[in-house]
Design a protein around this motif. Structure first.
Motif, PDB file in Angstrom:
ATOM      1  N   UNK A 153       5.895  -5.275  10.471  1.00 18.59           N
ATOM      2  CA  UNK A 153       6.256  -3.864  10.352  1.00 18.59           C
ATOM      3  C   UNK A 153       7.220  -3.648   9.184  1.00 18.59           C
ATOM      4  N   UNK A 154       8.186  -4.545   9.017  1.00 13.72           N
ATOM      5  CA  UNK A 154       9.138  -4.427   7.915  1.00 13.72           C
ATOM      6  C   UNK A 154       8.429  -4.574   6.564  1.00 13.72           C
ATOM      7  N   UNK A 155       7.486  -5.511   6.478  1.00 15.78           N
ATOM      8  CA  UNK A 155       6.732  -5.694   5.235  1.00 15.78           C
ATOM      9  C   UNK A 155       5.856  -4.474   4.957  1.00 15.78           C
ATOM     10  N   UNK A 156       5.291  -3.909   6.021  1.00  7.79           N
ATOM     11  CA  UNK A 156       4.468  -2.712   5.870  1.00  7.79           C
ATOM     12  C   UNK A 156       5.307  -1.540   5.366  1.00  7.79           C
ATOM     13  N   UNK A 157       6.532  -1.427   5.855  1.00  7.15           N
ATOM     14  CA  UNK A 157       7.441  -0.397   5.348  1.00  7.15           C
ATOM     15  C   UNK A 157       7.722  -0.626   3.859  1.00  7.15           C
ATOM     16  N   UNK A 158       7.874  -1.892   3.490  1.00  2.00           N
ATOM     17  CA  UNK A 158       8.087  -2.205   2.080  1.00  2.00           C
ATOM     18  C   UNK A 158       6.895  -1.817   1.225  1.00  2.00           C
ATOM     19  N   UNK A 159       5.680  -2.035   1.750  1.00  2.00           N
ATOM     20  CA  UNK A 159       4.470  -1.643   1.023  1.00  2.00           C
ATOM     21  C   UNK A 159       4.405  -0.134   0.854  1.00  2.00           C
ATOM     22  N   UNK A 160       4.774   0.593   1.906  1.00  2.00           N
ATOM     23  CA  UNK A 160       4.808   2.051   1.833  1.00  2.00           C
ATOM     24  C   UNK A 160       5.841   2.520   0.805  1.00  2.00           C
ATOM     25  N   UNK A 161       7.015   1.886   0.831  1.00  2.00           N
ATOM     26  CA  UNK A 161       8.063   2.236  -0.136  1.00  2.00           C
ATOM     27  C   UNK A 161       7.598   1.970  -1.562  1.00  2.00           C
ATOM     28  N   UNK A 162       6.903   0.847  -1.766  1.00  3.56           N
ATOM     29  CA  UNK A 162       6.393   0.510  -3.093  1.00  3.56           C
ATOM     30  C   UNK A 162       5.434   1.585  -3.592  1.00  3.56           C
ATOM     31  N   UNK A 163       4.530   2.028  -2.724  1.00 10.20           N
ATOM     32  CA  UNK A 163       3.552   3.044  -3.122  1.00 10.20           C
ATOM     33  C   UNK A 163       4.235   4.351  -3.488  1.00 10.20           C
ATOM     34  N   UNK A 164       5.229   4.748  -2.709  1.00  8.96           N
ATOM     35  CA  UNK A 164       5.907   6.022  -2.952  1.00  8.96           C
ATOM     36  C   UNK A 164       6.760   5.958  -4.217  1.00  8.96           C
ATOM     37  N   UNK A 165       7.502   4.871  -4.377  1.00  5.71           N
ATOM     38  CA  UNK A 165       8.361   4.722  -5.555  1.00  5.71           C
ATOM     39  C   UNK A 165       7.524   4.665  -6.832  1.00  5.71           C
ATOM     40  N   UNK A 166       6.398   3.945  -6.762  1.00  5.80           N
ATOM     41  CA  UNK A 166       5.551   3.811  -7.946  1.00  5.80           C
ATOM     42  C   UNK A 166       4.868   5.125  -8.313  1.00  5.80           C
ATOM     43  N   UNK A 167       4.712   6.012  -7.327  1.00  6.95           N
ATOM     44  CA  UNK A 167       3.920   7.221  -7.550  1.00  6.95           C
ATOM     45  C   UNK A 167       4.744   8.472  -7.754  1.00  6.95           C
ATOM     46  N   UNK A 190      -3.295   8.130 -12.791  1.00  3.96           N
ATOM     47  CA  UNK A 190      -3.830   8.600 -11.515  1.00  3.96           C
ATOM     48  C   UNK A 190      -4.732   7.585 -10.850  1.00  3.96           C
ATOM     49  N   UNK A 191      -5.507   6.846 -11.640  1.00  6.24           N
ATOM     50  CA  UNK A 191      -6.370   5.801 -11.079  1.00  6.24           C
ATOM     51  C   UNK A 191      -5.538   4.703 -10.430  1.00  6.24           C
ATOM     52  N   UNK A 192      -4.497   4.257 -11.123  1.00  4.38           N
ATOM     53  CA  UNK A 192      -3.635   3.209 -10.578  1.00  4.38           C
ATOM     54  C   UNK A 192      -2.895   3.685  -9.328  1.00  4.38           C
ATOM     55  N   UNK A 193      -2.387   4.925  -9.378  1.00  3.90           N
ATOM     56  CA  UNK A 193      -1.705   5.485  -8.212  1.00  3.90           C
ATOM     57  C   UNK A 193      -2.667   5.607  -7.033  1.00  3.90           C
ATOM     58  N   UNK A 194      -3.897   6.015  -7.296  1.00  2.00           N
ATOM     59  CA  UNK A 194      -4.898   6.147  -6.233  1.00  2.00           C
ATOM     60  C   UNK A 194      -5.159   4.814  -5.553  1.00  2.00           C
ATOM     61  N   UNK A 195      -5.239   3.749  -6.344  1.00  4.30           N
ATOM     62  CA  UNK A 195      -5.476   2.427  -5.770  1.00  4.30           C
ATOM     63  C   UNK A 195      -4.285   1.957  -4.936  1.00  4.30           C
ATOM     64  N   UNK A 196      -3.072   2.166  -5.457  1.00  6.38           N
ATOM     65  CA  UNK A 196      -1.869   1.763  -4.709  1.00  6.38           C
ATOM     66  C   UNK A 196      -1.753   2.551  -3.407  1.00  6.38           C
ATOM     67  N   UNK A 197      -1.966   3.857  -3.496  1.00  9.72           N
ATOM     68  CA  UNK A 197      -1.850   4.706  -2.303  1.00  9.72           C
ATOM     69  C   UNK A 197      -2.946   4.406  -1.292  1.00  9.72           C
ATOM     70  N   UNK A 198      -4.119   3.986  -1.761  1.00 13.37           N
ATOM     71  CA  UNK A 198      -5.192   3.625  -0.826  1.00 13.37           C
ATOM     72  C   UNK A 198      -4.808   2.391  -0.020  1.00 13.37           C
ATOM     73  N   UNK A 199      -4.176   1.418  -0.664  1.00  5.35           N
ATOM     74  CA  UNK A 199      -3.768   0.192   0.031  1.00  5.35           C
ATOM     75  C   UNK A 199      -2.706   0.473   1.086  1.00  5.35           C
ATOM     76  N   UNK A 200      -1.705   1.277   0.724  1.00  7.89           N
ATOM     77  CA  UNK A 200      -0.633   1.584   1.672  1.00  7.89           C
ATOM     78  C   UNK A 200      -1.014   2.713   2.622  1.00  7.89           C
ATOM     79  N   UNK A 201      -1.706   3.721   2.105  1.00 10.93           N
ATOM     80  CA  UNK A 201      -2.018   4.900   2.904  1.00 10.93           C
ATOM     81  C   UNK A 201      -2.968   4.628   4.053  1.00 10.93           C
ATOM     82  N   UNK A 202      -3.827   3.634   3.904  1.00  8.78           N
ATOM     83  CA  UNK A 202      -4.742   3.290   5.001  1.00  8.78           C
ATOM     84  C   UNK A 202      -3.962   2.900   6.249  1.00  8.78           C
ATOM     85  N   UNK A 203      -2.920   2.098   6.076  1.00  3.79           N
ATOM     86  CA  UNK A 203      -2.107   1.693   7.226  1.00  3.79           C
ATOM     87  C   UNK A 203      -1.275   2.855   7.738  1.00  3.79           C
TER      88      UNK A 203
END
Length: 284
Positions: A177-191, A20-33
């Motif tokens: 924008x494409x890279x940002x979509x990739x970051x969002x995808x990374x956060x969702x897939x990892x979580x 949960x700590x790792x997921x929280x950090x990943x989601x914070x990085x992507x979720x802010x955008x």
């Protein structure tokens, strides 16, 4: 103290906390955008759009994570391509991809003999089943997300507030924008395998949205969002242990409660104070 620390003496709860700590950090990085750019609907569509890849991987006996990555890549490419169609709004493109991918996923999952079990696990995850290999994958995903966030911070910031200015500055907003979509995808897939696709938006959106009234910079929002996510994870695991509730759902629910509490307190603190007997100003 025993009430607070007792549950975390179990090894599987400790792994759940670290996950949960790792997921929280990943989601914070992507979720802010996601919050700053108003991309919550895209995040919802992408999280549910993972179903076809996961279902296909399950039917073929492959790795579910690779299947999720495949679906995320398809959605990212689809949103990028359809978003450039002049007569098609981005919301329409996202909605079509959302419905199409989710429908295809249900069709594929219905071919499985364990339809209900597979779909339940996909939607709600199982944070208490986190393994050591999952923690390693989450650690790698966090490093990658942090690297992308640092390298793309300037472009992401310009894109979030003024895409035309980003183009003027030569920051290539389409690529950003494409890279940002990739970051969002990374956060969702990892979580998704930790809290499930239905609940991942709780950690992806609620902590950054709760941090907005209190942070003065994008980095501040990310740091506070990560802290709020960790707090929700710890409190959610603790309450789920003592109350016998679903751990992932409890964590996401507390994250959403943090959002409402944050904005309630912020509204009370910033409410204008009226002097007794004073009359509101009027204009002629």
């Amino acid at each position: 103290m025993e009430w607070l620390t007792g549950p975390f003496e179990a090894a599987f709860v400790q792994r759940a906390l670290w996950g949960g700590i790792l997921v929280s950090a990943i989601c914070a990085l992507a979720g802010t955008w996601v919050v700053l750019r108003g991309m919550a609907f895209l995040g919802d569509a992408m999280s549910h759009g993972l179903l076809p890849g996961v279902a296909l991987a399950a039917l073929l006996g492959g790795n579910l994570l690779l299947g999720a990555l495949l679906s995320a890549a398809v959605i990212t490419a689809g949103v990028t391509v359809l978003g450039r169609t002049p007569r098609l709004s981005q919301d329409t493109a996202i909605g079509l991809l959302f419905v199409g991918m989710l429908s295809l996923g249900v069709v594929l999952v219905s071919r499985s003999q364990s339809f209900a079990v597979d779909l339940t696990g996909f939607l709600f995850g199982d944070v208490l089943a986190v393994r050591a290999t999952d923690l390693m994958l989450l650690g790698g995903a966090l490093v990658l997300a942090l690297t992308v966030s640092v390298l793309g911070h300037r472009a992401f910031t310009a894109l979030a507030f003024d895409a035309r200015k980003a183009h003027t500055l030569g920051l290539r907003p389409r690529l950003a924008h494409a890279v940002l979509l990739g970051l969002l995808a990374l956060a969702i897939v990892a979580s998704f395998h930790i809290v499930g696709t239905l609940l991942v938006l709780g950690l992806l959106i609620a902590p950054p949205a709760a941090a907005l009234p209190w942070a003065r910079s994008v980095r501040g929002v990310m740091a506070l969002a990560a802290l709020l996510g960790v707090t929700a994870t710890f409190s959610g695991l603790l309450l789920s242990w003592h109350l016998g509730t679903a751990a992932g759902a409890t964590v996401s629910f507390l994250a959403v409660c943090q959002f409402f509490l944050s904005h309630l307190v912020s509204g009370l603190l910033h409410r204008p104070v009226r002097t007794p007997g004073a009359r509101p100003a009027t204009t002629d």
